[in-house]
Design a protein around this motif. Structure first.
Motif, mmCIF file in Angstrom:
data_model
loop_
_atom_site.group_PDB
_atom_site.id
_atom_site.type_symbol
_atom_site.label_atom_id
_atom_site.label_comp_id
_atom_site.label_asym_id
_atom_site.label_seq_id
_atom_site.Cartn_x
_atom_site.Cartn_y
_atom_site.Cartn_z
ATOM 1 N N PRO A 12 27.787 -46.007 6.890
ATOM 2 C CA PRO A 12 27.739 -44.847 7.797
ATOM 3 C C PRO A 12 28.216 -43.564 7.125
ATOM 4 C CG PRO A 12 28.739 -46.743 8.879
ATOM 5 C CD PRO A 12 28.596 -47.104 7.440
ATOM 6 N N GLN A 13 29.109 -43.673 6.147
ATOM 7 C CA GLN A 13 29.647 -42.491 5.477
ATOM 8 C C GLN A 13 28.755 -41.998 4.331
ATOM 9 O OE1 GLN A 13 31.322 -45.399 5.797
ATOM 10 N NE2 GLN A 13 32.724 -44.909 7.475
ATOM 11 N N GLY A 16 27.575 -40.003 -2.931
ATOM 12 C CA GLY A 16 28.305 -39.130 -2.019
ATOM 13 C C GLY A 16 28.639 -39.839 -0.727
ATOM 14 N N PHE A 17 29.884 -39.641 -0.239
ATOM 15 C CA PHE A 17 30.336 -40.233 1.016
ATOM 16 C C PHE A 17 31.128 -39.177 1.779
ATOM 17 C CE2 PHE A 17 30.104 -43.581 -2.163
ATOM 18 C CZ PHE A 17 29.289 -44.523 -1.544
ATOM 19 N N TYR A 18 30.796 -39.012 3.052
ATOM 20 C CA TYR A 18 31.488 -38.038 3.899
ATOM 21 C C TYR A 18 32.348 -38.772 4.915
ATOM 22 C CZ TYR A 18 32.337 -34.626 7.577
ATOM 23 O OH TYR A 18 32.931 -33.844 8.516
ATOM 24 N N CYS A 19 33.649 -38.476 4.919
ATOM 25 C CA CYS A 19 34.597 -39.064 5.864
ATOM 26 C C CYS A 19 35.175 -37.934 6.710
ATOM 27 C CB CYS A 19 35.714 -39.801 5.130
ATOM 28 S SG CYS A 19 35.125 -41.108 4.013
ATOM 29 N N ARG A 39 40.813 -39.591 8.515
ATOM 30 C CA ARG A 39 41.406 -40.734 7.814
ATOM 31 C C ARG A 39 40.891 -42.066 8.361
ATOM 32 N NH1 ARG A 39 46.011 -43.816 8.481
ATOM 33 N NH2 ARG A 39 46.663 -42.597 10.283
ATOM 34 N N GLU A 40 40.666 -42.151 9.668
ATOM 35 C CA GLU A 40 40.145 -43.392 10.237
ATOM 36 C C GLU A 40 38.748 -43.693 9.704
ATOM 37 O OE1 GLU A 40 40.329 -43.206 14.438
ATOM 38 O OE2 GLU A 40 42.521 -43.253 14.538
ATOM 39 N N ASP A 41 37.938 -42.655 9.546
ATOM 40 C CA ASP A 41 36.603 -42.844 8.988
ATOM 41 C C ASP A 41 36.691 -43.326 7.544
ATOM 42 O OD1 ASP A 41 33.862 -42.888 9.251
ATOM 43 O OD2 ASP A 41 33.594 -40.796 8.651
ATOM 44 N N TYR A 42 37.663 -42.808 6.789
ATOM 45 C CA TYR A 42 37.845 -43.269 5.411
ATOM 46 C C TYR A 42 38.290 -44.731 5.375
ATOM 47 C CZ TYR A 42 39.901 -43.978 0.841
ATOM 48 O OH TYR A 42 40.223 -44.504 -0.387
#
Length: 382
Positions: A210-211, A303-306, A309-312
């Motif tokens: 998802p990220q 590339g990853f977008y968070c 912090r919970e998404d990371y």
């Protein structure tokens, strides 16, 4: 595109990209940007964007210092004010993401947390008489003791040591991030050509996170942005941004508009870019392109977008699930996540000491009879 590097509303223009590449990475105008250089240039331009936004926010805060401001959605309150567009970029060095770097980048440090020696946590000297906070709760002292015990463990400093993922309960006391995060991971997956047999399945699976925001790469002298792939890694799908078109029109702001946009003393925006429907349609690629993954260049950048912090943490759990999957664990990992950068110098000295202490010669063990040695043993063939 925008004008110079500072004071422009077009922070990510081709002019600014070329200027950043020339100034910091010795890439001259007309030369190609590799994926690694492109990642670092994007990080620099985001920092420039944040600096200018913070400058405008500070000016607005001075104008209404007697007013009470309630942050709205999309704004993040830091130690020096409130400003929109809170996004930070982390470029993973050597294919490794370090949690200590992310904490340094994304956790806001409170003012007054200086020590009694007159030096703050960044190594800057502070004036005498500065108030300090020295009180620690028992839980914090216990956490520091556990961290110290872990750091004293020899395996903690080994370059190949990978700490277990912390649980959600242990992360509950970690402060929230002050910005969203874009992680860029430059990689080279092969020498002269892409090592498809080892990496194509893992690369295709990571595009399903998802990220994930895809990866940049392509073929020599033909850069592309890829957003998806077949699950078996046979095909990768991307968009070709190389379409020459007219620049959007700009409108000059009236004095009242310039004042409302923080243009105090002539240092702010003077023009506004007009994003018409016709222009917005022209920048979208109508058709995607498919490419055999075995033919892509080995140099690429994930590339990853968070968003927080919970998404990371969800991103880390997805990586952990890959390692535990019966099918995916057959393939090597594209990158790693560790607590902190390893101290190679300390590890080298300890390894040499272990070798010296454990190594024993045949003479010491008494396994050889000195009188019965062959004369050839006195010579070493080089």
């Amino acid at each position: 595109g925008g004008g110079g590097i500072s004071g422009s509303e077009s922070w990510y223009s081709i002019h600014n990209m070329v200027a950043a590449g020339c100034a910091r990475y010795d890439v001259l105008p007309g030369e190609w940007f590799g994926p690694g250089t492109a990642c670092h240039v994007l990080r620099d331009l985001v920092q420039l964007h944040r600096r200018d936004l913070k400058h405008y926010a500070d000016e607005e805060e001075q104008d209404r210092e007697h007013a009470t401001e309630v942050p709205v959605e999309g704004q993040h309150t830091g130690v020096t004010g409130t400003f929109p567009g809170a996004l930070k970029v982390y470029v993973a060095p050597e294919g490794s993401i370090y949690r200590s770097d992310l904490k340094e980048l994304l956790v806001t440090k409170k003012r007054g947390e200086e020590n009694q020696n007159g030096v703050d946590d960044k190594g800057n000297h502070v004036k005498s008489g500065t108030k300090t906070k020295t009180a620690f709760s028992p839980s914090k002292q216990k956490e520091q003791q556990k961290q110290k015990q872990k750091e004293n463990d020899p395996k903690y400093h080994h370059p190949l040591y990978e700490a277990p993922l912390p649980s959600l309960e242990s992360n509950a006391s970690i402060p929230e991030w002050n910005a969203s995060l874009l992680i860029l991971v430059p990689l080279r997956l092969g020498l002269k050509q892409f090592n498809a047999s080892s990496y194509k399945v893992s690369l295709a699976h990571m595009l399903s996170f998802p990220q994930s925001v895809g990866f940049i790469g392509g073929s020599p002298r033909h850069a592309l942005w890829f957003y998806g792939a077949n699950s078996d890694g046979s095909k990768v799908y991307g968009l070709d941004p190389h379409t020459v078109q007219r620049a959007p029109r700009r409108r000059k702001l009236v004095p009242q508009e310039m004042a409302s946009n923080g243009n105090h003393g002539g240092g702010g925006r003077t023009h506004e870019i007009i994003f018409s429907d016709e222009y917005l349609r022209s920048i979208n690629c109508p058709n995607g392109s498919a490419m055999d993954m075995t033919k892509i260049d080995p140099s690429l950048a994930l590339g990853f977008y968070c968003r927080d912090r919970e998404d990371y943490e969800s991103f880390e759990m997805s990586l952990k699930a890959m390692k535990e999957d019966d099918e995916l664990k057959k393939y090597p990992a594209l990158f790693t996540i560790s607590d902190a950068k390893p101290d190679y110098a300390a590890d080298l000295s300890s390894a040499m000491m272990d070798m010296m202490m454990t190594c024993s010669s045949p003479l010491q063990d008494g396994d050889m009879d000195v009188g019965n040695r062959d004369e050839d043993d006195e010579y070493i063939m080089l």
